[in-house]
Design a protein around this motif. Structure first.
Motif, mmCIF file in Angstrom:
data_model
loop_
_atom_site.group_PDB
_atom_site.id
_atom_site.type_symbol
_atom_site.label_atom_id
_atom_site.label_comp_id
_atom_site.label_asym_id
_atom_site.label_seq_id
_atom_site.Cartn_x
_atom_site.Cartn_y
_atom_site.Cartn_z
ATOM 1 N N LEU A 8 0.833 -1.190 0.000
ATOM 2 C CA LEU A 8 0.000 0.000 0.000
ATOM 3 C C LEU A 8 0.872 1.246 0.000
ATOM 4 C CD1 LEU A 8 -2.625 1.650 0.396
ATOM 5 C CD2 LEU A 8 -2.366 1.245 2.864
ATOM 6 N N ALA A 9 0.682 2.101 -1.008
ATOM 7 C CA ALA A 9 1.331 3.408 -1.039
ATOM 8 C C ALA A 9 0.430 4.383 -0.292
ATOM 9 C CB ALA A 9 1.547 3.860 -2.485
ATOM 10 N N LEU A 10 0.797 4.693 0.938
ATOM 11 C CA LEU A 10 -0.069 5.463 1.824
ATOM 12 C C LEU A 10 0.250 6.957 1.675
ATOM 13 C CD1 LEU A 10 -2.348 5.035 3.808
ATOM 14 C CD2 LEU A 10 -0.662 4.608 5.597
ATOM 15 N N ASP A 11 -0.138 7.519 0.541
ATOM 16 C CA ASP A 11 0.224 8.897 0.195
ATOM 17 C C ASP A 11 -0.843 9.892 0.640
ATOM 18 O OD1 ASP A 11 2.556 7.935 -0.930
ATOM 19 O OD2 ASP A 11 1.717 7.799 -2.942
ATOM 20 N N VAL A 12 -1.052 9.930 1.942
ATOM 21 C CA VAL A 12 -1.965 10.919 2.531
ATOM 22 C C VAL A 12 -1.154 11.766 3.506
ATOM 23 C CG1 VAL A 12 -3.957 9.405 2.269
ATOM 24 C CG2 VAL A 12 -2.667 9.373 4.413
ATOM 25 N N TYR A 13 -1.721 12.892 3.940
ATOM 26 C CA TYR A 13 -1.020 13.775 4.866
ATOM 27 C C TYR A 13 -1.306 13.450 6.337
ATOM 28 C CZ TYR A 13 -0.031 17.084 1.030
ATOM 29 O OH TYR A 13 0.411 17.675 -0.114
ATOM 30 N N GLU A 14 -2.585 13.130 6.620
ATOM 31 C CA GLU A 14 -3.067 13.122 7.996
ATOM 32 C C GLU A 14 -2.733 11.818 8.728
ATOM 33 O OE1 GLU A 14 -5.049 13.238 5.327
ATOM 34 O OE2 GLU A 14 -5.668 15.321 5.131
ATOM 35 N N ARG A 15 -2.142 11.957 9.911
ATOM 36 C CA ARG A 15 -1.750 10.813 10.725
ATOM 37 C C ARG A 15 -2.945 9.923 11.047
ATOM 38 N NH1 ARG A 15 -2.591 10.265 15.968
ATOM 39 N NH2 ARG A 15 -1.387 8.671 17.125
ATOM 40 N N LYS A 16 -4.050 10.504 11.519
ATOM 41 C CA LYS A 16 -5.214 9.718 11.915
ATOM 42 C C LYS A 16 -5.756 8.917 10.744
ATOM 43 C CE LYS A 16 -9.858 10.095 13.911
ATOM 44 N NZ LYS A 16 -10.905 11.033 14.417
ATOM 45 N N ARG A 17 -5.884 9.577 9.595
ATOM 46 C CA ARG A 17 -6.404 8.884 8.417
ATOM 47 C C ARG A 17 -5.455 7.769 7.985
ATOM 48 N NH1 ARG A 17 -6.874 11.086 2.324
ATOM 49 N NH2 ARG A 17 -8.092 9.377 1.455
ATOM 50 N N ALA A 18 -4.164 8.050 8.026
ATOM 51 C CA ALA A 18 -3.189 7.040 7.622
ATOM 52 C C ALA A 18 -3.292 5.796 8.499
ATOM 53 C CB ALA A 18 -1.777 7.627 7.698
ATOM 54 N N LEU A 19 -3.402 5.988 9.793
ATOM 55 C CA LEU A 19 -3.480 4.849 10.707
ATOM 56 C C LEU A 19 -4.786 4.076 10.524
ATOM 57 C CD1 LEU A 19 -1.982 6.499 13.915
ATOM 58 C CD2 LEU A 19 -0.868 4.840 12.399
ATOM 59 N N GLU A 20 -5.874 4.788 10.255
ATOM 60 C CA GLU A 20 -7.155 4.116 10.017
ATOM 61 C C GLU A 20 -7.090 3.239 8.769
ATOM 62 O OE1 GLU A 20 -9.947 7.302 9.789
ATOM 63 O OE2 GLU A 20 -10.203 7.464 11.967
ATOM 64 N N ILE A 21 -6.557 3.794 7.682
ATOM 65 C CA ILE A 21 -6.447 3.027 6.436
ATOM 66 C C ILE A 21 -5.521 1.836 6.630
ATOM 67 C CG2 ILE A 21 -5.655 3.111 4.039
ATOM 68 C CD1 ILE A 21 -6.513 6.099 4.058
ATOM 69 N N ALA A 22 -4.424 2.040 7.350
ATOM 70 C CA ALA A 22 -3.489 0.946 7.594
ATOM 71 C C ALA A 22 -4.175 -0.199 8.335
ATOM 72 C CB ALA A 22 -2.290 1.461 8.386
ATOM 73 N N ARG A 23 -4.959 0.138 9.336
ATOM 74 C CA ARG A 23 -5.676 -0.903 10.089
ATOM 75 C C ARG A 23 -6.666 -1.662 9.207
ATOM 76 N NH1 ARG A 23 -6.045 3.387 13.997
ATOM 77 N NH2 ARG A 23 -4.679 3.015 15.806
ATOM 78 N N GLU A 24 -7.369 -0.923 8.361
ATOM 79 C CA GLU A 24 -8.404 -1.528 7.515
ATOM 80 C C GLU A 24 -7.826 -2.452 6.447
ATOM 81 O OE1 GLU A 24 -11.061 1.366 5.827
ATOM 82 O OE2 GLU A 24 -11.123 2.526 7.684
ATOM 83 N N THR A 25 -6.624 -2.190 6.024
ATOM 84 C CA THR A 25 -6.052 -2.923 4.891
ATOM 85 C C THR A 25 -4.969 -3.924 5.271
ATOM 86 O OG1 THR A 25 -4.422 -1.153 4.520
ATOM 87 C CG2 THR A 25 -6.507 -0.991 3.320
ATOM 88 N N ALA A 26 -4.488 -3.886 6.492
ATOM 89 C CA ALA A 26 -3.303 -4.642 6.899
ATOM 90 C C ALA A 26 -3.395 -6.130 6.591
ATOM 91 C CB ALA A 26 -3.021 -4.425 8.385
ATOM 92 N N ASP A 27 -4.596 -6.698 6.706
ATOM 93 C CA ASP A 27 -4.744 -8.141 6.505
ATOM 94 C C ASP A 27 -4.402 -8.582 5.086
ATOM 95 O OD1 ASP A 27 -5.527 -8.516 9.095
ATOM 96 O OD2 ASP A 27 -7.669 -8.698 8.657
ATOM 97 N N TYR A 28 -4.360 -7.652 4.144
ATOM 98 C CA TYR A 28 -4.143 -8.011 2.745
ATOM 99 C C TYR A 28 -2.805 -7.524 2.203
ATOM 100 C CZ TYR A 28 -9.100 -8.641 3.422
ATOM 101 O OH TYR A 28 -10.303 -9.037 3.917
ATOM 102 N N LEU A 29 -1.971 -6.965 3.062
ATOM 103 C CA LEU A 29 -0.739 -6.315 2.607
ATOM 104 C C LEU A 29 0.506 -7.121 2.955
ATOM 105 C CD1 LEU A 29 -1.434 -2.657 3.816
ATOM 106 C CD2 LEU A 29 -2.042 -3.681 1.604
ATOM 107 N N TRP A 30 1.533 -6.935 2.127
ATOM 108 C CA TRP A 30 2.869 -7.388 2.502
ATOM 109 C C TRP A 30 3.611 -6.279 3.238
ATOM 110 C CZ3 TRP A 30 7.756 -5.587 0.750
ATOM 111 C CH2 TRP A 30 8.836 -6.298 1.290
ATOM 112 N N ALA A 31 3.412 -5.043 2.790
ATOM 113 C CA ALA A 31 4.114 -3.915 3.402
ATOM 114 C C ALA A 31 3.337 -2.633 3.138
ATOM 115 C CB ALA A 31 5.533 -3.793 2.838
ATOM 116 N N ILE A 32 3.725 -1.586 3.858
ATOM 117 C CA ILE A 32 3.191 -0.243 3.641
ATOM 118 C C ILE A 32 4.333 0.660 3.193
ATOM 119 C CG2 ILE A 32 2.188 1.806 4.753
ATOM 120 C CD1 ILE A 32 0.711 -0.119 6.627
ATOM 121 N N LYS A 33 4.079 1.431 2.155
ATOM 122 C CA LYS A 33 5.072 2.379 1.634
ATOM 123 C C LYS A 33 4.651 3.795 2.009
ATOM 124 C CE LYS A 33 5.344 3.472 -2.835
ATOM 125 N NZ LYS A 33 5.381 4.953 -2.899
#
Length: 216
Positions: A8-33
């Protein structure tokens, strides 16, 4: 997730939004960029937080392209924050890349996904592949938007070096097509983080990659 080939290329600015998206998608990812937008918007500590929240590897996509000492100074702080990999440009030369590799796992850009990459980077891709073959980094960046280039790069690259391919989704690249061309990982940003349901979008791309590799 074990067996995943999705980054996942997590190209957002906001910390809260980034962490929310990371939690929602983590089960399907190898890594976060993470790239400059998130680091500038949320601070370097976001790398540490993402690792704590997801347990996934974090790739710092800084595209370092400076003299060895400057590359070393930047990479030192980024690895200290918890990054598992740093992306660096190869065109500044072998010594600049080695300065990053001395500190941790490195990924070298050999070709980019946007149209402008054809102007200056693609003409020297062969030299950048040769540099990667000499230094043997963890991986290289190649364009998911041009699967034929991925196949070409794979044919010239040491088989131990992974190929990571940005450009799937919003830029037009297709996960299945680029994996069949020889990519090891696909990098997806806007198609996931701008989705109404990032977790579901990540799941669909993850399952597409499973179909290519025949995993279950």
């Amino acid at each position: 997730m074990a067996g995943s080939r999705l980054i996942l290329a997590l190209d957002v600015y906001e910390r809260k939004r980034a962490l929310e998206i990371a939690r929602e998608t983590a089960d399907y990812l190898w890594a976060i960029k993470v790239n400059w937008p998130l680091i500038i918007g949320s601070g370097l500590g976001i790398i540490t937080e993402l690792k704590q929240v997801t347990g996934l590897p974090v790739i710092a996509d800084l595209k370092l392209a400076d003299i060895p000492n400057t590359n070393r100074l930047i990479a030192g702080k980024v690895f200290e924050a918890g990054a598992d990999y740093i992306i660096a440009h190869g065109f500044p030369g072998k010594d600049s890349v080695e300065a990053v590799m001395e500190l941790g796992e490195t990924i070298i850009v050999v070709e980019m996904s946007h149209p402008g990459a054809k102007e200056f980077i693609q003409p020297v891709t062969d030299k950048l592949i040769a540099l990667a073959n000499e230094l043997e980094p963890f991986g290289v960046i190649a364009p998911a938007t041009r699967p034929e280039r991925v196949a070409y790069i794979r044919s010239k690259l040491n088989e131990k070096i992974r190929i990571l391919t940005p450009g799937v989704g919003a830029q037009g690249g297709k996960a299945g097509e680029v994996l069949r061309a020889g990519a090891d990982y696909v990098i997806v940003g806007r198609s996931i983080y701008e989705s109404d349901n990032p977790g579901e979008s990540a799941r669909l791309i993850y399952e597409e990659s499973l179909g290519v590799w025949g995993w279950s």
